[in-house]
Design a protein around this motif. Structure first.
Motif, short mmCIF file in Angstrom:
data_model
loop_
_atom_site.label_atom_id
_atom_site.label_comp_id
_atom_site.label_asym_id
_atom_site.label_seq_id
_atom_site.Cartn_x
_atom_site.Cartn_y
_atom_site.Cartn_z
N ALA A 136 0.83 -1.21 0.00
CA ALA A 136 0.00 0.00 0.00
C ALA A 136 0.86 1.26 0.00
CB ALA A 136 -0.93 -0.01 1.21
N LEU A 137 1.95 1.23 0.75
CA LEU A 137 2.76 2.44 0.91
C LEU A 137 3.94 2.50 -0.04
CD1 LEU A 137 2.96 2.65 4.81
CD2 LEU A 137 1.33 3.76 3.27
N GLY A 138 4.38 1.33 -0.49
CA GLY A 138 5.64 1.25 -1.21
C GLY A 138 5.53 1.70 -2.65
N PRO A 139 6.68 1.78 -3.31
CA PRO A 139 6.71 2.23 -4.69
C PRO A 139 6.01 1.26 -5.63
CG PRO A 139 8.88 1.46 -3.99
CD PRO A 139 8.00 1.42 -2.78
N ARG A 140 5.40 1.78 -6.68
CA ARG A 140 4.68 0.96 -7.65
C ARG A 140 5.17 1.25 -9.07
NH1 ARG A 140 -1.12 2.33 -5.50
NH2 ARG A 140 -0.10 2.79 -3.53
N GLY A 141 4.77 0.38 -9.98
CA GLY A 141 5.07 0.59 -11.40
C GLY A 141 6.56 0.80 -11.62
N VAL A 142 6.87 1.84 -12.37
CA VAL A 142 8.27 2.12 -12.70
C VAL A 142 9.14 2.25 -11.45
CG1 VAL A 142 9.77 3.90 -13.64
CG2 VAL A 142 7.79 3.17 -14.93
N GLU A 143 8.57 2.85 -10.39
CA GLU A 143 9.35 3.01 -9.16
C GLU A 143 9.63 1.68 -8.49
OE1 GLU A 143 10.86 5.77 -7.74
OE2 GLU A 143 10.46 6.39 -9.80
N PHE A 144 8.69 0.76 -8.56
CA PHE A 144 8.91 -0.60 -8.04
C PHE A 144 10.05 -1.26 -8.81
CE2 PHE A 144 8.18 -5.18 -8.23
CZ PHE A 144 8.04 -5.50 -6.89
N ALA A 145 10.02 -1.10 -10.13
CA ALA A 145 11.06 -1.71 -10.96
C ALA A 145 12.43 -1.11 -10.63
CB ALA A 145 10.74 -1.49 -12.44
N LYS A 146 12.48 0.21 -10.50
CA LYS A 146 13.76 0.83 -10.18
C LYS A 146 14.26 0.37 -8.82
CE LYS A 146 13.05 5.10 -12.81
NZ LYS A 146 12.62 6.51 -12.63
N GLY A 147 13.33 0.21 -7.87
CA GLY A 147 13.70 -0.29 -6.55
C GLY A 147 14.29 -1.70 -6.65
N SER A 148 13.70 -2.54 -7.50
CA SER A 148 14.21 -3.91 -7.68
C SER A 148 15.61 -3.87 -8.28
CB SER A 148 13.31 -4.71 -8.60
OG SER A 148 12.01 -4.78 -8.07
N ILE A 149 15.80 -2.95 -9.23
CA ILE A 149 17.12 -2.85 -9.88
C ILE A 149 18.15 -2.32 -8.88
CG2 ILE A 149 18.41 -1.70 -11.72
CD1 ILE A 149 15.69 -1.73 -13.33
N ASP A 150 17.76 -1.32 -8.10
CA ASP A 150 18.66 -0.80 -7.05
C ASP A 150 19.07 -1.93 -6.09
OD1 ASP A 150 18.66 1.85 -7.86
OD2 ASP A 150 17.08 2.47 -6.49
N ARG A 151 18.07 -2.65 -5.62
CA ARG A 151 18.31 -3.71 -4.64
C ARG A 151 19.31 -4.74 -5.17
NH1 ARG A 151 16.95 -8.78 -4.81
NH2 ARG A 151 15.64 -8.54 -6.65
N ALA A 152 19.08 -5.21 -6.39
CA ALA A 152 19.96 -6.24 -6.96
C ALA A 152 21.37 -5.68 -7.18
CB ALA A 152 19.38 -6.76 -8.26
#
Ligand code: FAD
Ligand code: SF4
Ligand code: SF4
Length: 462
Positions: free
Chosen positions: A395-411
């Motif tokens: 509910a609070l976390g990043p979605r769409g493009v921001e979710f993807a960028k977060g996944s890329i940052d994390r990895a």
């Protein structure tokens, strides 16, 4: 015409000359040139093995070569000043497109809505290519269904059977040897489907493949299980009935959705994995040294992580693609009438959410515990709490493009720590400096999270 045939035969002859007399390594080869970091991409199982130093994503300057290869393949390197290109790689204008295959057009066997499979079928049916190099299942039994067997598919029916992810390392370059040895005269135009490390090897020797035309279609890829044993170990941790699992995906609702042979779905909050410490060693070492999540050297990359979250099943859920060049655009155009294309603006979520820079630190530490085999100090939370946590973060976390960028940052951040602390120095041998193997975009991400990285390095170096 006759002229084309002469040119094609010349290409094949040149390819043969360049391949030389090197002997492919057998498939059961115990140690490959990149040792532990080898992703078993299949390159060394072909007669191009003599050129492994320049092709392998894990030898020499490795993935840093992505920068030059982008230039060779797309005519330019990604623009690091552009937030979309920094994360998703080179794209044509408005090249990041949310889309799905129309319900009545979806192939029966698929990971999501079957975009990759449909595109491959369209290319083959339109006569643009003579064959598709894609990944079949080793056999039909549920367990073997998840094991990869890359093939040269000559018909739409064969391509359709390759739908769905086989979630483990796959020797996708291996069938090239069959192409050269047996089918060279029939297959001059090829569609290659694969993930980043495979595509890098392929592109590195593109001129010498003996082909007249090469299309490259790929998927995003991260954290691939090493082999069948590793995959089963992960599934035991995630599922009540691992023996019937036929697919799984980490979804934007912060749950792992496991699809079963009987059509059932399990949805497990990422915070509720059973005995996560058993999962150490599941992910292949190559994937801890990988900085090409988005498969930068394809003509077109397909994924799900930047698509607006709609809930529900992955096989009905929107995907997105990144069109990188003209060939990618051709592929997309060819499939147009079977697609439901969304608004590009829908990729950018509206409404407030936690910035990803605030969430990345909290996911990084458990990931590093897993990578380094450190035991958790605390028991995992009870299921209800794990469900609640997933809901809150969704509910609070990043979605769409921001979710993807977060996944890329994390990895990227996890891999930077892993390489710095351990893998590179210990296993990949001396003489490889971290600085030399990083593509430009990874260095930008590193600079953005400088403090967090220092903190993690201190924690895990000891
Ligand atoms: P389908 O039409 O089902 O086609 C799938 C294609 O994948 C087939 O053509 C097959 O040849 C190919 N394939 C299957 N297994 C392999 C393999 N082991 N190696 C190479 N090629 C293979 N997307 C994200 O957005 N985020 C992620 O984190 C992410 N992680 C992934 C991890 C792995 C290991 C893989 C293989 C894919 C990942 N993807 C990820 C991509 C995503 O899972 C889907 O593949 C993508 O959305 C395409 O779905 P589809 O229905 O269009 O594919
Ligand atoms: Fe060879 Fe591929 Fe392994 Fe590199 S990753 S050593 S090219 S099989
Ligand atoms: Fe290859 Fe990277 Fe995927 Fe691992 S995560 S299989 S190294 S593309």
């Amino acid at each position: 015409g006759g002229n084309a045939a002469v040119v094609a035969t010349a290409a094949l002859a040149r390819s043969k000359r360049r391949r030389g007399k090197a002997k492919p390594m057998p498939e059961d080869q115990a140690v490959y040139p990149a040792k532990d970091l080898c992703s078993r991409c299949g390159f060394c199982n072909t007669s191009l093995v003599g050129r492994v130093q320049e092709a392998c994503a894990f030898l020499g300057d490795g993935m840093a070569r992505l920068d030059q290869l982008e230039e060779r393949v797309h005519g330019r390197q990604r623009n690091l000043e552009d937030e979309m290109e920094l994360y998703f790689g080179v794209t044509v204008e408005d090249g990041v497109v949310p889309l799905q295959v129309l319900p009545e057009q979806r192939p029966a066997q698929r990971a999501w809505t079957g975009l990759v499979t449909s595109m491959a079928c369209a290319l083959l049916a339109a006569g643009r290519v003579d064959a598709v190099l894609c990944v079949a299942s080793a056999a039909e039994s549920p367990k073997k269904r998840l094991e990869p067997r890359p093939i040269l598919a000559r018909t739409v029916e064969e391509v359709l059977k390759c739908g769905g992810v086989k979630p483990m390392l796959s020797p996708n370059l291996l069938p090239l040897e069959e192409l050269w040895q047996v089918r060279g005269e029939d297959i001059k135009r090829l569609l290659f489907i694969g993930v980043g490390c495979q595509v890098q090897a392929l592109r590195s020797v593109e001129e010498d493949l003996g082909l007249d035309e090469l299309y490259v279609l790929g998927t995003n890829c991260v954290d691939n299980p090493r082999d069948s044993e590793a995959l089963q170990r992960f599934l035991r941790s995630a599922s009540e009935t691992p023996e019937t699992a036929v697919g799984f995906e980490f979804m934007q609702d912060n749950r792992i959705h496991v699809k079963h042979a009987d059509g059932r779905y399990e949805q497990i909050p990422v915070f509720a994995l059973k005995e996560p410490e058993n999962c150490t060693g599941v992910i292949a070492k190559s994937c801890y040294a990988c900085f090409d999540y988005v498969n930068a050297l394809t003509d077109l990359t397909v994924g799900y992580m930047a698509a607006p979250w709609q809930g529900g099943r992955m096989t009905e859920h929107q995907q997105y693609c990144v069109v990188r060049n003209q060939k990618g655009q051709q592929m997309l155009d060819l499939l147009a009438e079977k697609l439901d294309v969304g608004q590009a603006s829908s990729l950018v979520p509206n409404g407030w959410s936690l910035p990803r820079s605030q969430l990345v630190p909290s996911v990084l530490s458990p990931e590093l515990d897993l990578a380094f085999g450190r035991r958790r100090r605390r028991e995992p939370p009870p299921r209800w709490l794990a469900e609640l946590l997933s809901d809150v973060v969704t509910a609070l976390g990043p979605r769409g493009v921001e979710f993807a960028k977060g996944s890329i940052d994390r990895a990227a951040l996890r891999n930077l720590v892993c390489l710095e602390v351990d893998l590179l120095r210990q296993r990949a041998g001396p003489g490889r400096e971290l600085e030399e193997i990083l593509p430009r975009h990874a260095k930008v991400i590193r600079a953005r999270y400088h403090e967090l990285l220092q903190e993690m390095l201190e924690k895990y170096q000891g």
